[in-house]
Every structure is written in structure tokens, then in C-alpha cells.
Design a protein around this motif. Structure first.
Motif, PDB file in Angstrom:
ATOM      1  N   ARG A  72      61.965  -9.615  32.650  1.00 36.09           N
ATOM      2  CA  ARG A  72      61.603  -8.239  32.954  1.00 36.09           C
ATOM      3  C   ARG A  72      60.124  -8.024  32.668  1.00 36.09           C
ATOM      4  N   ARG A  73      59.554  -7.032  33.339  1.00 36.49           N
ATOM      5  CA  ARG A  73      58.142  -6.723  33.147  1.00 36.49           C
ATOM      6  C   ARG A  73      58.018  -5.341  32.530  1.00 36.49           C
ATOM      7  N   PHE A  74      57.082  -5.223  31.617  1.00 37.74           N
ATOM      8  CA  PHE A  74      56.838  -3.954  30.937  1.00 37.74           C
ATOM      9  C   PHE A  74      55.359  -3.642  31.016  1.00 37.74           C
ATOM     10  N   PRO A  75      55.007  -2.359  30.890  1.00 34.64           N
ATOM     11  CA  PRO A  75      53.575  -2.005  30.901  1.00 34.64           C
ATOM     12  C   PRO A  75      52.823  -2.714  29.781  1.00 34.64           C
ATOM     13  N   ASP A  76      51.569  -3.025  30.057  1.00 36.02           N
ATOM     14  CA  ASP A  76      50.749  -3.751  29.088  1.00 36.02           C
ATOM     15  C   ASP A  76      50.605  -3.003  27.766  1.00 36.02           C
ATOM     16  N   TRP A  77      50.586  -1.661  27.841  1.00 41.40           N
ATOM     17  CA  TRP A  77      50.334  -0.910  26.617  1.00 41.40           C
ATOM     18  C   TRP A  77      51.444  -1.110  25.588  1.00 41.40           C
ATOM     19  N   LEU A  78      52.660  -1.448  26.042  1.00 44.52           N
ATOM     20  CA  LEU A  78      53.745  -1.701  25.091  1.00 44.52           C
ATOM     21  C   LEU A  78      53.480  -2.979  24.286  1.00 44.52           C
ATOM     22  N   MET A  79      52.984  -4.006  24.952  1.00 38.11           N
ATOM     23  CA  MET A  79      52.635  -5.233  24.249  1.00 38.11           C
ATOM     24  C   MET A  79      51.463  -4.999  23.301  1.00 38.11           C
ATOM     25  N   ILE A  80      50.440  -4.296  23.772  1.00 37.10           N
ATOM     26  CA  ILE A  80      49.277  -4.022  22.930  1.00 37.10           C
ATOM     27  C   ILE A  80      49.685  -3.207  21.706  1.00 37.10           C
ATOM     28  N   ALA A  81      50.509  -2.172  21.921  1.00 36.62           N
ATOM     29  CA  ALA A  81      50.946  -1.328  20.809  1.00 36.62           C
ATOM     30  C   ALA A  81      51.787  -2.118  19.817  1.00 36.62           C
ATOM     31  N   THR A  82      52.661  -2.983  20.326  1.00 43.02           N
ATOM     32  CA  THR A  82      53.516  -3.786  19.441  1.00 43.02           C
ATOM     33  C   THR A  82      52.686  -4.698  18.564  1.00 43.02           C
ATOM     34  N   LEU A  83      51.746  -5.434  19.170  1.00 41.37           N
ATOM     35  CA  LEU A  83      50.927  -6.366  18.391  1.00 41.37           C
ATOM     36  C   LEU A  83      49.981  -5.613  17.458  1.00 41.37           C
ATOM     37  N   GLY A  84      49.417  -4.488  17.925  1.00 42.98           N
ATOM     38  CA  GLY A  84      48.548  -3.697  17.059  1.00 42.98           C
ATOM     39  C   GLY A  84      49.294  -3.166  15.846  1.00 42.98           C
ATOM     40  N   CYS A  85      50.525  -2.662  16.061  1.00 40.15           N
ATOM     41  CA  CYS A  85      51.329  -2.187  14.927  1.00 40.15           C
ATOM     42  C   CYS A  85      51.687  -3.337  13.991  1.00 40.15           C
ATOM     43  N   GLY A  86      51.894  -4.524  14.566  1.00 38.70           N
ATOM     44  CA  GLY A  86      52.150  -5.687  13.713  1.00 38.70           C
ATOM     45  C   GLY A  86      50.991  -5.964  12.780  1.00 38.70           C
ATOM     46  N   GLY A  87      49.758  -5.884  13.312  1.00 44.55           N
ATOM     47  CA  GLY A  87      48.583  -6.079  12.468  1.00 44.55           C
ATOM     48  C   GLY A  87      48.456  -5.023  11.395  1.00 44.55           C
ATOM     49  N   ILE A  88      48.784  -3.773  11.752  1.00 44.70           N
ATOM     50  CA  ILE A  88      48.702  -2.691  10.772  1.00 44.70           C
ATOM     51  C   ILE A  88      49.713  -2.896   9.653  1.00 44.70           C
ATOM     52  N   VAL A  89      50.940  -3.312   9.997  1.00 38.52           N
ATOM     53  CA  VAL A  89      51.976  -3.534   8.984  1.00 38.52           C
ATOM     54  C   VAL A  89      51.586  -4.678   8.055  1.00 38.52           C
ATOM     55  N   VAL A  90      50.979  -5.717   8.611  1.00 39.91           N
ATOM     56  CA  VAL A  90      50.517  -6.828   7.766  1.00 39.91           C
ATOM     57  C   VAL A  90      49.522  -6.326   6.732  1.00 39.91           C
ATOM     58  N   SER A  91      48.595  -5.473   7.166  1.00 39.50           N
ATOM     59  CA  SER A  91      47.608  -4.921   6.241  1.00 39.50           C
ATOM     60  C   SER A  91      48.265  -3.973   5.238  1.00 39.50           C
ATOM     61  N   LEU A  92      49.279  -3.228   5.697  1.00 39.57           N
ATOM     62  CA  LEU A  92      49.993  -2.323   4.794  1.00 39.57           C
ATOM     63  C   LEU A  92      50.645  -3.082   3.653  1.00 39.57           C
ATOM     64  N   GLU A  93      51.313  -4.200   4.000  1.00 39.45           N
ATOM     65  CA  GLU A  93      52.008  -4.927   2.931  1.00 39.45           C
ATOM     66  C   GLU A  93      51.028  -5.550   1.936  1.00 39.45           C
ATOM     67  N   LYS A  94      49.801  -5.838   2.390  1.00 40.76           N
ATOM     68  CA  LYS A  94      48.816  -6.403   1.464  1.00 40.76           C
ATOM     69  C   LYS A  94      48.295  -5.362   0.483  1.00 40.76           C
ATOM     70  N   THR A  95      48.146  -4.112   0.955  1.00 40.09           N
ATOM     71  CA  THR A  95      47.550  -3.079   0.106  1.00 40.09           C
ATOM     72  C   THR A  95      48.579  -2.172  -0.560  1.00 40.09           C
ATOM     73  N   ALA A  96      49.860  -2.280  -0.166  1.00 38.32           N
ATOM     74  CA  ALA A  96      50.866  -1.342  -0.679  1.00 38.32           C
ATOM     75  C   ALA A  96      51.045  -1.439  -2.187  1.00 38.32           C
ATOM     76  N   VAL A  97      50.797  -2.623  -2.763  1.00 39.13           N
ATOM     77  CA  VAL A  97      51.010  -2.778  -4.201  1.00 39.13           C
ATOM     78  C   VAL A  97      49.792  -2.340  -5.018  1.00 39.13           C
ATOM     79  N   VAL A  98      48.625  -2.209  -4.360  1.00 42.66           N
ATOM     80  CA  VAL A  98      47.394  -1.947  -5.110  1.00 42.66           C
ATOM     81  C   VAL A  98      47.444  -0.639  -5.890  1.00 42.66           C
TER      82      VAL A  98
END
Length: 668
Positions: free
Chosen positions: A12-38
């Protein structure tokens, strides 16, 4: 609506913005888990019943596991599939979050934080997926957002951690990350296509072990140096161990045809300078995040503190995070218009200007927030440019590994900054009301150091040469070869694989380089062949290409290759091996049957031959370096020795035995 990206046949094909949003949110969550304990570090000793020094391992263990995992997972992504390894990294992050929260003890929290460190590869692998899957005109904006996600998550993690802790307790800070990560895993499966760009090869276990050991020792020494003492035996021992591991790792990587980190590529000027800039940018960026909330939380008794709560101080970082999101399109426009080098220079210069403002304006909360926002804007612009420069100067089949190394070096900068900040805040203090606080000069010193790092990064960025190949985000990269017309929205990249072989006997020629040019002579891609001669290059579509192959001991060859709609296997054959040649004479007469021996300085014989009736000799060309050339005359008693340097292939060394100096030149 944006046009859909190309997925695998039948998918199936999906709009590009869904892929961009998914990967961008993944990067944000990675940063969240690094700073959440600080923000909760002061609370963890009471929660777990351990010392403050023990609690610091919750940050250190994540840093160490990320240093080990990022280059390994990124290399595996290039070899076995980028989406596959992205899912592995995110799954380990989620498993770590649930392990820490369910375990309920300090030991289980450490295990969970160690697993979360594997998420360090999410951002570099995600950037490589964007390059492979998106149309060229959309890559710059998507890469800018993905690169900025590190800073966005770090800025938002501070207030979010305080808010979640107040409502759900310390376990909630792990649960939230775990649940969001699980949702994103499902989104990756649905919206993110698997890249077809792969370079299967044997995994470099020796390189992985040595690099992991070296980076672990370096980062552990840096992060614990302030606590254990910079001249203590453990810290000095760790630095010594790192030096030994690096001393073993460098030659091991140079000998390996498919190394974990291609050092020959990494030492190319654009890549090397960008990676140096990554260390400096990482240092400069992290000072802004570490110090701002501490400065705002200081007691008003100091005369320069504002007495804000942990939650309120964290909320002041939200403008910085939002600014990084807003500036992503700006950095993309700069890159598409002027190139990634200009983007990097601009970002680093803005960071330096921001720190100047932070040194001068510290009287009010709005002034501090404004300075932090300026630095964050520069950070977003800088971090958006680095992956583009890296991807424009490495083989397109190695983009994840190259971005992984860049991310790792950025982490070295942040770790060094953390140690420097801790040392300065502990060294420059004032006492008031029976309590000790960091002095205002401590904060200004940190800002000056961070500003100097940003200024140095600006200078390094200015030295980066423009890529002769179209940049990874350049709209014309996927023009039809030789026609100059843009391709349809869907990518039609084609992989060409093959081997470098000897035309005479078909044996493989290892360690050569294959460069692909378009019909106008513009660089398209390149690759360094492994020890078995295998190479893989990525072409933008149908058309005619020029393949140029070179190897230190063979005469270079070039061929025209016509591509028509499918990936191909194409072997390149070297026709003539380069040789060291010359003529032996005595008093102007040719000396026949003289024995010519080429010896390395260490005593190893490189090659030997006899001169013919006209005094000519020919030896297989050795690698560049210093050699001893010995000639034994036919009487087997008279010898002549010369020290020679071979800086170039196909060298001609004529020897006059009548006492004259040898003549050295190049045969064209």
C-alpha cells in the motif's frame, strides 16, 4: 496533498508526510528517553535508597550503550535493511522502558536504561531511510526535521518529565516513553517502507569489539572524571585502555575490505571536517540544555537566580523546542538554494551569536529564554546540514553507517560538555545563607566555552569543500542521466553490483575504487571494493554512465554502461598491471642479466628480476613508501644500492652504474 512515495511492489502507498512524521516522532522520543531522567536525578537517591554517585549511572549507562550500539546498528542497517534495524532499535528502547518501570529496583532501572541506549541509532538510520524513500525535493526539509528532533526532544523532555512525575510517579516517566515507542513501532511497520539500498557483507566483529571497548573507555573516563578525579588511576587507566584499543582498531579497519567504519572514507576532507564539526556542535548545543534550567532554578538569595520550580524551569525550554521545529523549513531552503556547507556555517554562526547574548544578558527570565532560543535555532540549522554533507560524500550504500559515526561523535561532544559543565559549576561557587551555589561567573564561563566551540565549528565548516557530486538533497540528483530532465515523483534508483577482476586470469582485484559519472561528466556515486573485488553503486535511473575503476597496482580502466530499467551485475576487468621499470647501464652501455632486488626498510623482499639484453628490468609495482633498490652485476660480486621513494604508480628508475645518481621520473 503530497504525492505518495514509492513502496515495494504490491504494498500500500501512503502520503510522504506520514513517513516523515513517524520518523520525526521517533527521533523526538529517543531524545525524550535520554533527558527524562535528568530532572529526577535529585529524587532517585530517596526513591531507590542509593547514593547520588550511584544514581548518575542512570545517565552514564545509556550513554555507554548508545556509544556501542549506534555504529553497530547503523552498519547492520546498511547491510540487512534500514527499517528492520530501526524496528530492532525501537523495540529495545520500549523493552528498556518497561523493564525499568516494572522491575521497580535500581538494578532493573539500570538494565532498562542500558537497553534504551540502543535507540541512539534511530536518528541516523531514520535519516538514511528518508534519503532512500523520498523524492529529492522533499529530502532537505525531512532531514532538517529529523536532525532537529534530537534537540526538540531534549528541550521538551525536561518539562514533560516533571509533569509526568507529579501525576504518575517515577515509573510514569518510563511508561510514557514505552507506550509512545510501542505506538511508533506500529506506525513504522505501516508507514515506513523498507529501503532497497543494501550492501550485504560479512560483519566486522573485530572492528565492532575494538571500537566498542575504545568508546566505552573514553566516555566512561569523561563522564566519571569529575567524580573519580581526572588524575586518578581508574580514569588514567581508562584513557590508556582507549588508546590501546584505538591503536589496534585503526590497522584492523584498514585491512578489512568491509569494515565497520571505513576510515579511508572517513578521512576524506568533507567527511572528516564535518565529523570534527559534529563534536564541536555537540559540545556547544548541550551547554544550552544543561545550564538553562539550572540557572533559572537557582535561589533568589544569590542575587542572580530566579527560584523557579523544576516544572516551571522546564517549561521555559518549550520555546526552544518549538523554534527548532519552526526553523526546519528555513534550513531546508538554505540547503536547497546555497548548499549544505552554507547551512552549516550559518547554523554555527547563529549558535555563537546566541552564546554572546547569553553572556551579556542574564538579568531577566525573558532574556535567558531569548538567548536559549537563539542557540537552539542555530543548533537546528547546524544539525540539519551535517547529514546532508555526510551523505553527499560517502557511497550511497553506506549512508546509515556514516551518519551513525557522525551521531556517535556528536555524543562525544555532549559527554565532554557535560563533564566540563559539572567541573566549572563545582569550581566557581559562592556561599550565601549557609548554602553553596554556582557563581554567575560559572555560567558565563560555560557560555564563553560553548560560544568558542560554536565559533570553532564555524571555522571548520568554512573549510569544507563543496561536494563535486550533487548533494543528497539536491533536486537534480535524480535527473535522467544525460538528458537533464527530472524524473517522475517516484524514485527509480538502480543498483549496479559487480567485481573488479584481472582480465588475464579472472582473479579478483581487491581494494580498488569504482566511480560513476553521468554522460556530462558529473559524479553520481562511488564505492570502495572489498578484498574480493566486490562493489555496489546506486544510479538514479535509466541512461548512460561512465564507470571508472582504479587500483594502486593496476592501470585504471573506464567503460560506458547503458542502464535500461533494471538492476544489473557488471564486472570490470583490469587489463594491465602497473610495474616498476627501468634500465641498467654502466658507462653508457646496457647491462644484461643484472639482478635487481627491491627491499622494504624492514628487510622484506618486495620483488626481484633480471635485466634483459638491453638492460631493461620490470618489477611488480609495490605500494607507496620507501624502499632499498639493490643491483647485483652479472659477475655476482659487484653491488650497487640506492634508497628510493615511490610516491606514484608506474615509476621509472634508471640506474647508471658509472657513479652517477639514478634518474627518477614518471612514465606517461
Amino acid at each position: 496533498m503530497t504525492a505518495p512515495h514509492a513502496a515495494r511492489k504490491g504494498a500500500r502507498r501512503f502520503p510522504d508526510w506520514l513517513m516523515i512524521a513517524t520518523l520525526g516522532c521517533g527521533g523526538i522520543v529517543v531524545s525524550l528517553e535520554k533527558t527524562a531522567v535528568v530532572p529526577l536525578l535529585p529524587e532517585y537517591p530517596r526513591i531507590f535508597g542509593v547514593t547520588s554517585d550511584d544514581v548518575s549511572w542512570l545517565v552514564t549507562v545509556t550513554l555507554l550503550s548508545a556509544a556501542v550500539a549506534t555504529p553497530i546498528v547503523s552498519r547492520l542497517a546498511d547491510m540487512y535493511g534500514k527499517r528492520r534495524m530501526l524496528l530492532v532499535a525501537m523495540a529495545l528502547m520500549v523493552a528498556g522502558a518497561f523493564t525499568a518501570s516494572i522491575g521497580g529496583t535500581f538494578a532493573w532501572a539500570l538494565v532498562g536504561r542500558g537497553l534504551q541506549g540502543f535507540a541512539g541509532a534511530v536518528i541516523p538510520v531514520g535519516i538514511s531511510i528518508l534519503r532512500d524513500a523520498l523524492p529529492q525535493k522533499k529530502i532537505a526539509g525531512a532531514v532538517s526535521l529529523m536532525s532537529a528532533s534530537f534537540g526538540i526532544g531534549s528541550a521538551l523532555g525536561l518539562p514533560l518529565a516533571g509533569l509526568v512525575y507529579e501525576r504518575l510517579g517515577w515509573q510514569g516517566t518510563f511508561w510514557v516513553v514505552g507506550v509512545i515507542g510501542a505506538v511508533l513501532i506500529a506506525a513504522v511497520v505501516v508507514f515506513v517502507p523498507e529501503s532497497k539500498v543494501r550492501s550485504p557483507a560479512p560483519f566486522d566483529y573485530v572492528g565492532a569489539v575494538l571500537l566498542s571497548a575504545a568508546m566505552t573507555a573514553v566516555l566512561l573516563a569523561i563522564t566519571k572524571g569529575g567524580v573519580w578525579g581526572w588524575t586518578s588511576y581508574p580514569v588514567l587507566g581508562l584513557f590508556a585502555a582507549a588508546a590501546v584499543c584505538f591503536a589496534l582498531w585503526f590497522p584492523a579497519e584498514l585491512r578489512n575490505g568491509q569494515p565497520l567504519v571505513d576510515l579511508r572514507t572517513s578521512t576524506r576532507r568533507p567527511v572528516l571536517l564535518t565529523n570534527i564539526g559534529a563534536v564541536l556542535v555537540g559540545f556547544s548545543m548541550y551547554a544550552n540544555m544543561l545550564v538553562t534550567t539550572q540557572q533559572l532554578q537557582l535561589s533568589k538569595e544569590t542575587g542572580y537566580g530566579f527560584g523557579l520550580s523544576v516544572l516551571t524551569a522546564g517549561l521555559t525550554m518549550i520555546p526552544s523546542g518549538l523554534a527548532m521545529v519552526a526553523v526546519a523549513p528555513v534550513s531546508a531552503r538554505i540547503t536547497n538554494t546555497y548548499g549544505a556547507k552554507v547551512t552549516l556555517v550559518t547554523g554555527c554562526a547563529v549558535m555563537a551569536a546566541g552564546y554572546l547574548a547569553r553572556v551579556l544578558f542574564v538579568q531577566t527570565v525573558p532574556e535567558i529564554i531569548t538567548g536559549a532560543v537563539i542557540v537552539s535555532v542555530g543548533t537546528a540549522i547546524s544539525m540539519a546540514a551535517m547529514p546532508t554533507i555526510i551523505m553527499s560524500n560517502v557511497p550511497l550504500t553506506d549512508t546509515a553507517a556514516a551518519n551513525g559515526l557522525n551521531t556517535l561523535l556528536r555524543s562525544v561532544g555532549t559527554s565532554t560538555c557535560s563533564a566540563a559543565v559539572a567541573t566549572i559549576l563545582a569550581s566557581l561557587t559562592i556561599s550565601t545563607g549557609g548554602s553553596t551555589f554556582p557563581a554567575l561567573d560559572a555560567f558565563r564561563t560555560i557560555f564563553v566555552l560553548a560560544g568558542l566551540a560554536a565559533l570553532a565549528a564555524t571555522g571548520v565548516a568554512c573549510l569544507i569543500p563543496r561536494s563535486r557530486r550533487h548533494e543528497a538533497t539536491h533536486p537534480d540528483l535524480h535527473a535522467v542521466a544525460g538528458q537533464g530532465q527530472p524524473q517522475p515523483e517516484e524514485k527509480r534508483e538502480l543498483m549496479v553490483r559487480g567485481r573488479l577482476l584481472s582480465a588475464a586470469d579472472g582473479r579478483p582485484v581487491g581494494r580498488g575504487t569504482v566511480t560513476v559519472l553521468d554522460s556530462a561528466g558529473g559524479p553520481v556515486d562511488w564505492d570502495r571494493a572489498d578484498q574480493d573485488g566486490g562493489y555496489a553503486v546506486l544510479l538514479p535511473g535509466d541512461g548512460q554512465y561512465v564507470m571508472v575503476a582504479s587500483q594502486a597496482r593496476w592501470l585504471p580502466v573506464s567503460e560506458v554502461l547503458a542502464i535500461r530499467g533494471t538492476a544489473v551485475h557488471h564486472d570490470i576487468h583490469f587489463r594491465r598491471q602497473l610495474a616498476l621499470t627501468g634500465r641498467i647501464r654502466h658507462a653508457g652501455r646496457a647491462v644484461a642479466d643484472a639482478l635487481v632486488i627491491l627491499v622494504r626498510p624492514g628487510g622484506e623482499v618486495s620483488a626481484s628480476a633480471r635485466s634483459d639484453s638491453r638492460g631493461n628490468y620490470e618489477l611488480p609495482l609495490p605500494g607507496p613508501g620507501e624502499y632499498v633498490l639493490s643491483i647485483i652485476e652479472p659477475d655476482a660480486h659487484t653491488t650497487h644500492t640506492r634508497s628510493v621513494v615511490l610516491p606514484a604508480p608506474d615509476t621509472v628508475i634508471d640506474v647508471e652504474l658509472g657513479g652517477r645518481e639514478p634518474r627518477t621520473g614518471l612514465r606517461i
